[in-house]
Design an enzyme around this catalytic site. Structure first.
Site, PDB file in Angstrom:
ATOM      1  N   SER A  65       0.804  -1.226   0.000  1.00  0.00           N
ATOM      2  CA  SER A  65       0.000   0.000   0.000  1.00  0.00           C
ATOM      3  C   SER A  65       0.836   1.274   0.000  1.00  0.00           C
ATOM      4  O   SER A  65       0.290   2.367  -0.130  1.00  0.00           O
ATOM      5  CB  SER A  65      -0.959   0.015   1.200  1.00  0.00           C
ATOM      6  OG  SER A  65      -0.232   0.023   2.408  1.00  0.00           O
ATOM      7  N   LYS A 123      -5.941   4.327   8.744  1.00  0.00           N
ATOM      8  CA  LYS A 123      -4.936   5.194   8.144  1.00  0.00           C
ATOM      9  C   LYS A 123      -5.375   6.652   8.183  1.00  0.00           C
ATOM     10  O   LYS A 123      -4.556   7.558   8.436  1.00  0.00           O
ATOM     11  CB  LYS A 123      -4.675   4.757   6.698  1.00  0.00           C
ATOM     12  CG  LYS A 123      -3.975   3.405   6.585  1.00  0.00           C
ATOM     13  CD  LYS A 123      -3.797   2.992   5.135  1.00  0.00           C
ATOM     14  CE  LYS A 123      -3.065   1.660   5.037  1.00  0.00           C
ATOM     15  NZ  LYS A 123      -2.908   1.222   3.632  1.00  0.00           N
TER      16      LYS A 123
END
Length: 803
Positions: free
Chosen positions: A708, A751
């Site tokens: 990611s 996140k």
């Protein structure tokens, strides 16, 4: 007389030699010079009779001292039975008044500090006056003469003849008595010696023997012994009858069974029993009340019949009893009544857990389906999440909402599949599996059973427990689950199984396929604040004996503990740190009960010390090659600073920062993508061969992996070679491919919250993650600017500053 050592070897405290002399013999030598006072030796558990010779083991110090002082001057001493065999040094009140006079024949010292002595018993005596107690008893005495009938008549002659015949019959009927006893019996002419001989060798209780010793009337003594002989003859006849009822030749097993039957017959004649019949009746009643299934009832009846013929002393007896008790204790038809109030269920979930709205909504839907279709085959739930987020407590809340019993089975670390299926009933100590044990313990057939830590099940030569769970967790198969110990089907279909796991990868595919996974993400900072305020602080105040006014927590203090002293997705360490602060307050309150402390951030640091954790923050300045990435860890989301530099070399790429294989490949893909777009980015392609590149991800002690960060790595390399600064106030996440597309990632909620905590207000996310934006708390969405992107060109357009 035989050799003394041989006599001691063949005898214990019983008589080993019989004197058959008549009472009309001339006065023996020892009686011609009779002392007035003799020492007295107490005896434990034995009564001696005149006309016999007995070996005695002397252990007590007073008795040994008696012999040492006696033998140089004489050999006569008194022997008397003490009333309490446990008394170590009995006095005059602790012994009987009637004993015997003994003549010491020989004494021998042993290596173990004991003394063996051989004593001839010569007369009955009565102690008239005890003169000394220490160091040993000394007493005056008188000899008790036997009283014979004045003249012999027919009754006396008949009694004496019947007495001898009965004694002879007893000796012949008892195989344990040697044949020499008959010869000794026939050699005795004196009636008094004959009664003493039989009284010595018959199995009689100690008080009854003492009564026979004290009886001087020979006729009365003969009648008392005759009664004992008659009773023992009847027992011998019963034994002979039992022996005649069976065959003469037996195998070893038949012989044991016969002996047990003899014992039972004797107990029935005596009105006694071992209670096995009552036990069988009690088990039969319990099994009827349990309402067993047809298969189980047939097995139980067969085992009951076996129990009736197996003796209690056999190991098989306890095995059968344990098995039948297990069958009787299982709730074959007992079910808990479910609560169908879904409003109350929602209230219980909200009361016990803050947040977790999607999880609680799914659980209420699950309960609704169970309410509408109680007989339906519902799914097996698996609560998936990091440690400390409340997976086990959710199971307890579901049980409270349904009104069912709750049972937790920790399957983490088990390696023996017998823990699930049970042990075969072929040895003592076998037991059912954990499932059947828990069903038996809770007493209902439809409890909530939590299988904790299914991702930590092991496997070795004893089998694979995870494979054994396949049948248990299949609602179409577990209605006839067969535990090896029970060996009959048991219906588990009404039980609700809830599994828990920290990660789903270690769970085998077939087992994972049987479960519906419900993910429990880590708590946000605001959720942790509310959990600490509503649950943990009050609980710790109560556990530490504090009142609210004695320990007042501020919201700032709670936030400081969360941000600087815990690093977790759950709240377990948070409560531990709150407890540490409360204990420090309790120590002061214990000294001065009037103490009132306000817990501030400063007080937290004073008690807990310097901050234990630190978070990555956004870059301090906008620089080429420095990018704010976003990472998802088991402790929540964090900013991941990615740094890239170049220096003269040959075009090599160096990667550092405890990165895994996936992240390493993502970096190589990012470099290739930058090279392919060198013309669009206004990069001199020759620089790739003239410079070496070093990419580093700080916090090097922490392992990192995953794709990611691909977009962030591409941005760092592109800005480095294009020599353009990156906006320090923007963070990004997303995987890339070699076509320059930004692909979806996981953990968007965590996140996003991590970026907000690091002071970043603008984030770039993949276009494919737009659907996940509603998962971000509304309070965080208001503070963040979220920009979806689909290509790396869009990323660079947002973050690269103009030259």
């Amino acid at each position: 007389m035989e050799d003394f050592e041989q006599l001691l070897e063949d005898s214990s405290e019983e008589i080993i030699e019989i004197s058959t002399g008549d009472s009309d013999d001339p006065i023996p030598e020892w009686r011609r010079d009779m002392p007035e006072i003799i020492p007295v030796m107490p005896l434990r558990g034995v009564v001696l009779f005149p006309g016999t010779v007995a070996p005695l083991t002397v252990e007590r110090s007073p008795s040994q001292k008696l012999l040492e002082e006696l033998l140089p001057t004489g050999r006569l001493l008194g022997l008397v039975t003490q009333k309490d065999a446990e008394e170590e040094t009995p006095g005059p009140d602790g012994v009987y008044n009637v004993g015997v006079l003994g003549n010491v024949l020989r004494m021998m010292r042993q290596d173990d500090d004991t003394v063996l002595v051989l004593i001839q018993i010569v007369e009955r005596i009565r102690f008239t006056d005890f003169l000394h107690i220490t160091p040993y008893l000394r007493a005056k005495f008188e000899i008790l003469e036997n009283v014979l009938p004045v003249h012999s008549d027919e009754i006396w002659e008949a009694s004496l003849r019947n007495f001898k015949e009965s004694a002879t019959q007893l000796i012949l009927a008892n195989p344990n008595i040697p044949d020499e006893a008959t010869q000794a019996l026939n050699a005795i002419e004196s009636p008094s010696v004959l009664t003493d001989f039989l009284a010595t060798n018959l199995s009689i209780e100690l008080p009854q023997k003492q009564d026979l010793l004290e009886e001087t009337n020979v006729l009365k003594r003969l009648e008392d012994v005759q009664k004992v002989i008659n009773n023992q003859l009847r027992i011998a006849e019963l034994q002979q009858k039992l022996r005649d009822d069976v065959e003469e030749e037996f195998s070893d097993a038949q012989r044991r069974a016969y002996l047990r039957e003899q014992l039972r017959a004797i107990q029935r004649e005596l009105g006694e029993g071992d209670g096995s019949e009552e036990q069988v009746v009690d088990l039969r009643d319990r099994l009827e009340d349990a309402k067993l299934s047809m298969e189980a009832a047939e097995v139980a009846e067969r085992e009951l019949k076996r129990l009736e013929i197996v003796p209690p002393s056999s190991p098989e007896h306890s095995v059968i009893v344990n098995y039948l008790e297990t069958l009787a204790d299982l709730p074959w038809e007992k079910l808990s009544e479910d609560h169908d109030d879904l409003v109350r269920a929602q209230e219980i979930l909200d009361r016990d857990h803050y947040g977790l709205e999607k999880v609680k909504r799914r659980l209420v839907e699950y309960l609704a389906v169970r309410t509408l279709n109680p007989d339906g085959k519902g799914p097996i739930l698996c609560l998936l999440g990091p440690p400390g987020v409340g997976k086990t407590s959710l199971g307890k809340s579901i049980a409270a909402a349904l009104g069912r019993e709750f049972s937790r089975i920790s399957v983490g670390g088990i390696r023996d599949e017998s823990e699930i299926r049970g042990h075969r009933r072929t040895y003592i100590g076998a037991m059912p599996g954990r499932l059947i044990q828990e069903i038996r313990r809770v007493g209902t057939r439809n409890p909530i059973i939590m299988l904790d830590e299914v991702d930590k099940i092991g496997a070795d030569f004893r089998g694979d427990p995870a494979s054994a769970l396949l049948e248990v967790l299949d609602p179409h198969q577990n209605d006839s689950f067969v535990d090896r110990y029970l060996d009959v089907p048991f219906d588990l279909s009404q039980a609700i199984f809830i599994a828990t796991a920290n990660t789903i990868d270690p769970v085998p595919g077939p087992l994972r396929d049987r479960m519906e996974v419900i993910e429990l993400p880590g708590y946000t900072e605001e959720e942790k604040v509310q959990i600490a305020k509503r649950y943990q602080v009050p609980r710790q105040l109560e556990e530490n004996g504090l009142k609210t006014k004695q320990c007042k927590w501020t919201m700032a203090a709670i936030r400081k503990v969360i941000e600087e002293y815990t690093r977790e997705a759950g709240v377990r360490n948070l409560e531990r740190e709150i407890g540490s602060v409360c204990r420090a307050v309790a120590a002061k309150v214990a000294v001065n009960p009037r103490t009132e402390i306000k817990v501030t951030p400063e007080y937290v640091e004073e008690v807990l010390g310097p901050p234990k954790v630190s978070r990555e923050t956004k870059s301090g300045a906008s620089l080429p090659g420095v990018v704010n990435g976003l990472a998802y860890t088991p402790y929540g989301g964090e900013v991941l600073n990615i740094e890239a530099i170049r220096f003269p070399g040959k075009g090599n790429l160096k990667l550092t920062g405890q990165i895994g294989d996936v992240m390493r490949e993502s970096m190589e893909a990012a470099l290739s993508l930058v090279k392919s777009r060198a013309k669009q980015l206004d990069i001199d392609y020759g620089h790739f061969g003239e410079f070496d590149t070093h990419i580093h991800v700080p916090a090097g002690a922490i392992p990192k992996d995953g794709p990611s960060a691909g977009a962030a790595m591409f941005t760092a390399l592109a800005s480095l070679f294009a020599d353009r600064k990156v906006n320090k106030n923007i963070a990004m996440t997303g995987e890339i491919n070699l076509r320059g597309e930004v692909l979806p990632i996981g953990g968007l909620k965590e996140k996003s919250l991590g970026a907000l905590q690091a002071g970043i207000k603008k984030i770039l996310i993949p276009q494919g993650n737009e659907k996940d934006i509603p998962d971000i708390p509304e309070s965080a969405r208001k503070k963040l600017t979220i920009i979806p992107v689909s290509t790396v060109e869009e990323v660079l357009a947002e973050v690269l500053l103009k030259k």
